[in-house]
Write an enzyme that holds these catalytic residues in place. Structure first.
Site, mmCIF file in Angstrom:
data_model
loop_
_atom_site.group_PDB
_atom_site.id
_atom_site.type_symbol
_atom_site.label_atom_id
_atom_site.label_comp_id
_atom_site.label_asym_id
_atom_site.label_seq_id
_atom_site.Cartn_x
_atom_site.Cartn_y
_atom_site.Cartn_z
ATOM 1 N N HIS A 206 0.879 -1.189 0.000
ATOM 2 C CA HIS A 206 0.000 0.000 0.000
ATOM 3 C C HIS A 206 0.910 1.231 0.000
ATOM 4 O O HIS A 206 1.477 1.594 1.026
ATOM 5 C CB HIS A 206 -0.864 -0.084 1.264
ATOM 6 N N HIS A 208 1.517 5.270 -0.675
ATOM 7 C CA HIS A 208 1.096 6.639 -0.980
ATOM 8 C C HIS A 208 2.196 7.247 -1.859
ATOM 9 O O HIS A 208 3.338 6.792 -1.853
ATOM 10 C CB HIS A 208 0.857 7.414 0.322
ATOM 11 N N CYS A 239 -4.197 9.885 4.828
ATOM 12 C CA CYS A 239 -4.734 9.713 6.170
ATOM 13 C C CYS A 239 -4.792 11.076 6.851
ATOM 14 O O CYS A 239 -3.786 11.778 6.921
ATOM 15 C CB CYS A 239 -3.843 8.752 6.959
HETATM 16 P P1 HMG Z 1 -11.886 7.590 20.941
HETATM 17 O O1 HMG Z 1 -12.404 8.989 21.033
HETATM 18 O O2 HMG Z 1 -10.759 7.200 21.815
HETATM 19 O O3 HMG Z 1 -13.035 6.496 21.068
HETATM 20 O O4 HMG Z 1 -11.483 7.352 19.441
HETATM 21 P P2 HMG Z 1 -14.142 6.197 22.087
HETATM 22 O O5 HMG Z 1 -14.213 4.711 22.202
HETATM 23 O O6 HMG Z 1 -13.938 7.017 23.346
HETATM 24 O O7 HMG Z 1 -15.451 6.715 21.317
HETATM 25 C C1 HMG Z 1 -15.662 8.084 21.021
HETATM 26 C C2 HMG Z 1 -16.984 8.209 20.262
HETATM 27 O O8 HMG Z 1 -16.896 7.585 18.987
HETATM 28 C C3 HMG Z 1 -18.148 7.519 20.966
HETATM 29 O O9 HMG Z 1 -19.318 8.214 20.580
HETATM 30 C C4 HMG Z 1 -18.164 6.151 20.329
HETATM 31 O O10 HMG Z 1 -19.409 5.522 20.400
HETATM 32 C C5 HMG Z 1 -17.828 6.497 18.890
HETATM 33 P P3 HMG Z 1 -20.062 9.218 21.625
HETATM 34 O O11 HMG Z 1 -20.408 8.358 22.794
HETATM 35 O O12 HMG Z 1 -19.031 10.275 21.969
HETATM 36 O O13 HMG Z 1 -21.207 9.718 20.814
HETATM 37 N N1 HMG Z 1 -17.157 5.403 18.198
HETATM 38 C C6 HMG Z 1 -17.502 4.956 16.973
HETATM 39 N N2 HMG Z 1 -18.478 5.314 16.132
HETATM 40 C C7 HMG Z 1 -18.563 4.641 14.957
HETATM 41 N N3 HMG Z 1 -17.719 3.655 14.606
HETATM 42 C C8 HMG Z 1 -16.723 3.283 15.425
HETATM 43 C C9 HMG Z 1 -16.604 3.940 16.667
HETATM 44 N N4 HMG Z 1 -15.740 3.818 17.697
HETATM 45 C C10 HMG Z 1 -16.099 4.705 18.606
HETATM 46 N N5 HMG Z 1 -15.881 2.320 15.062
HETATM 47 C C11 HMG Z 1 -11.390 5.794 17.597
HETATM 48 C C12 HMG Z 1 -10.968 6.090 19.031
HETATM 49 C C13 HMG Z 1 -10.574 4.602 17.163
HETATM 50 C C14 HMG Z 1 -12.872 5.499 17.567
HETATM 51 C C15 HMG Z 1 -11.092 7.054 16.718
HETATM 52 O O14 HMG Z 1 -9.772 7.428 16.959
HETATM 53 C C16 HMG Z 1 -11.266 6.788 15.243
HETATM 54 O O15 HMG Z 1 -12.370 6.600 14.775
HETATM 55 N N6 HMG Z 1 -10.158 6.795 14.492
HETATM 56 C C17 HMG Z 1 -10.205 6.503 13.044
HETATM 57 C C18 HMG Z 1 -9.143 7.284 12.343
HETATM 58 C C19 HMG Z 1 -9.161 6.944 10.870
HETATM 59 O O16 HMG Z 1 -10.182 6.582 10.307
HETATM 60 N N7 HMG Z 1 -7.994 7.078 10.224
HETATM 61 C C20 HMG Z 1 -7.885 6.776 8.810
HETATM 62 C C21 HMG Z 1 -7.908 5.305 8.514
HETATM 63 S S1 HMG Z 1 -6.326 4.528 8.738
HETATM 64 C C22 HMG Z 1 -5.479 4.905 7.285
HETATM 65 O O17 HMG Z 1 -5.922 5.680 6.482
HETATM 66 C C23 HMG Z 1 -4.182 4.202 7.041
HETATM 67 C C24 HMG Z 1 -4.283 3.131 5.940
HETATM 68 O O18 HMG Z 1 -4.739 3.675 4.720
HETATM 69 C C25 HMG Z 1 -2.887 2.519 5.714
HETATM 70 C C26 HMG Z 1 -1.823 3.613 5.522
HETATM 71 O O19 HMG Z 1 -1.845 4.306 4.502
HETATM 72 O O20 HMG Z 1 -1.021 3.749 6.460
HETATM 73 C C27 HMG Z 1 -5.215 1.996 6.363
HETATM 74 MG MG MG Z 2 -3.512 4.719 3.264
#
Ligand code: HMG
Ligand code: MG
Length: 300
Positions: A206, A208, A239
């Site tokens: 993967h 970028h 990201c």
């Molecule tokens: P947090 O704030 O520590 O989580 O975030 P939490 O457990 O305290 O939850 C906070 C709120 O989010 C709560 O809602 C949860 O219910 C909700 P509230 O009670 O405040 O209304 N929640 C969710 N809602 C929907 N779906 C879920 C979920 N989990 C919690 N799964 C958390 C921790 C992991 C949730 C947050 O940091 C997060 O969502 N991060 C995602 C970041 C992201 O998407 N990054 C991009 C993808 S990775 C990427 O692109 C790399 C990749 O391409 C490879 C590369 O290139 O390296 C794959």
């Molecule tokens: Mg990526």
């Protein structure tokens, strides 16, 4: 000796990695049409969306609607960072799930609010359950070459993190150059080591394309025995929590390179460009890839 496979698999990540960083909210119907046209172009494996916190990544808040209404694929993957995401994904009928963790603690804190160890520990029972239920699991390993906060990644740390996921029974490792800093020698070295260490899992690269070395890195990974590549239509992507990351390598440019090398992907570059032109009006950055430029001039 230059050796190449006859076939390679493209995992189209445009609807997920491509759009997650887009600041304009792309309408759900436009995403679904993009996904449909990607299928028409010949894509068989795709990352459809991600079930993540809508507070962290508002663009992916329609994950349920996308997963429920997208046209079917041979493998339609949804990304999730935690058990809540997995249960939402399962409710939406997901049959293939990607979990994601970086090698770097700092990156993980910024991306998922957990350290590397905390993330793997929390994901362990989740992956075990998914495997018990016969769900395809892909582990996405971020910052496998460089971290925007911690610098160069130790290759032994990448292998160790992959080992933990392989021990849990994941089907695929997708190993990422998150900020597009790797060079072809580094690509060859890491993917050779991974291919050797984990001969029985699907191994995907993967890249970028921040520094325009992704095609060269893909060629190096091919030499290391990798034949699966995550790519994004139009080179969209990045990201939101990895400073300096730009789009993924463009699907149309990778497919064109593979076509010219006699490596079959099943994807039609012209039709891929039609899919890109359907999403282009909704994204805020210009699409400026080699093959899409030719398509716009009518010479693709
Ligand atoms: P947090 O704030 O520590 O989580 O975030 P939490 O457990 O305290 O939850 C906070 C709120 O989010 C709560 O809602 C949860 O219910 C909700 P509230 O009670 O405040 O209304 N929640 C969710 N809602 C929907 N779906 C879920 C979920 N989990 C919690 N799964 C958390 C921790 C992991 C949730 C947050 O940091 C997060 O969502 N991060 C995602 C970041 C992201 O998407 N990054 C991009 C993808 S990775 C990427 O692109 C790399 C990749 O391409 C490879 C590369 O290139 O390296 C794959
Ligand atoms: Mg990526």
């Amino acid at each position: 000796m230059f050796s190449l496979p006859n076939r390679a698999t493209i995992i189209e990540v445009g609807p997920r990695d491509g759009l997650q960083n887009e600041k304009n909210q792309v309408p759900t119907d436009a995403k679904l049409e993009f996904i449909r046209l990607l299928k028409t172009s010949g894509v068989r494996e795709i990352e459809l969306t991600s079930f993540v916190s809508p507070k962290w990544v508002p663009q992916m808040k329609d994950a349920g609607d996308i997963a429920r209404n997208a046209v079917p694929f041979e493998r339609a993957i949804v990304l999730t960072p935690n058990s809540k995401g997995v249960s939402l994904a399962r409710d939406a009928g997901a049959e293939a799930v990607a979990v994601f963790v970086g090698v770097s603690d700092t990156f993980n804190q910024k991306n998922i609010n957990r350290s590397t160890d905390e993330s793997v520990e929390a994901l362990t029972p989740v992956i075990e359950q998914l495997k018990e239920d016969g769900i395809f699991v892909r582990a996405c390993i971020s910052t496998a070459f460089y971290c925007p906060y911690e610098g160069k990644t130790d290759i032994e740390d990448v292998i160790e993190l992959c080992r933990r996921f392989v021990a849990l029974g994941v089907d695929e490792l997708s190993v990422a150059d998150t900020i597009g800093m790797a060079n072809p020698a580094e690509s060859f070295e890491l993917f050779s080591r991974l291919r050797q260490a984990f001969p029985s899992v699907l191994l995907t690269a993967h890249f970028h394309d921040t520094r325009k070395m992704a095609l060269a890195n893909i060629l190096a990974a091919l030499q290391a025995g990798v034949d699966r590549f995550d790519t994004s239509a139009g080179g969209l992507g990045g990201c939101p929590f990895a400073e300096g990351a730009t789009g993924n390598v463009a699907t149309e440019d990778v497919v064109n390179m593979f076509d010219s090398l006699g490596i079959e992907t099943g994807i039609d570059v012209g039709k891929m460009c039609e899919a890109i032109s359907a999403i282009a009006p909704y994204v805020s950055r210009p699409i400026d890839t080699g093959m899409y430029r030719l398509f716009e001039k009518g010479t693709c």
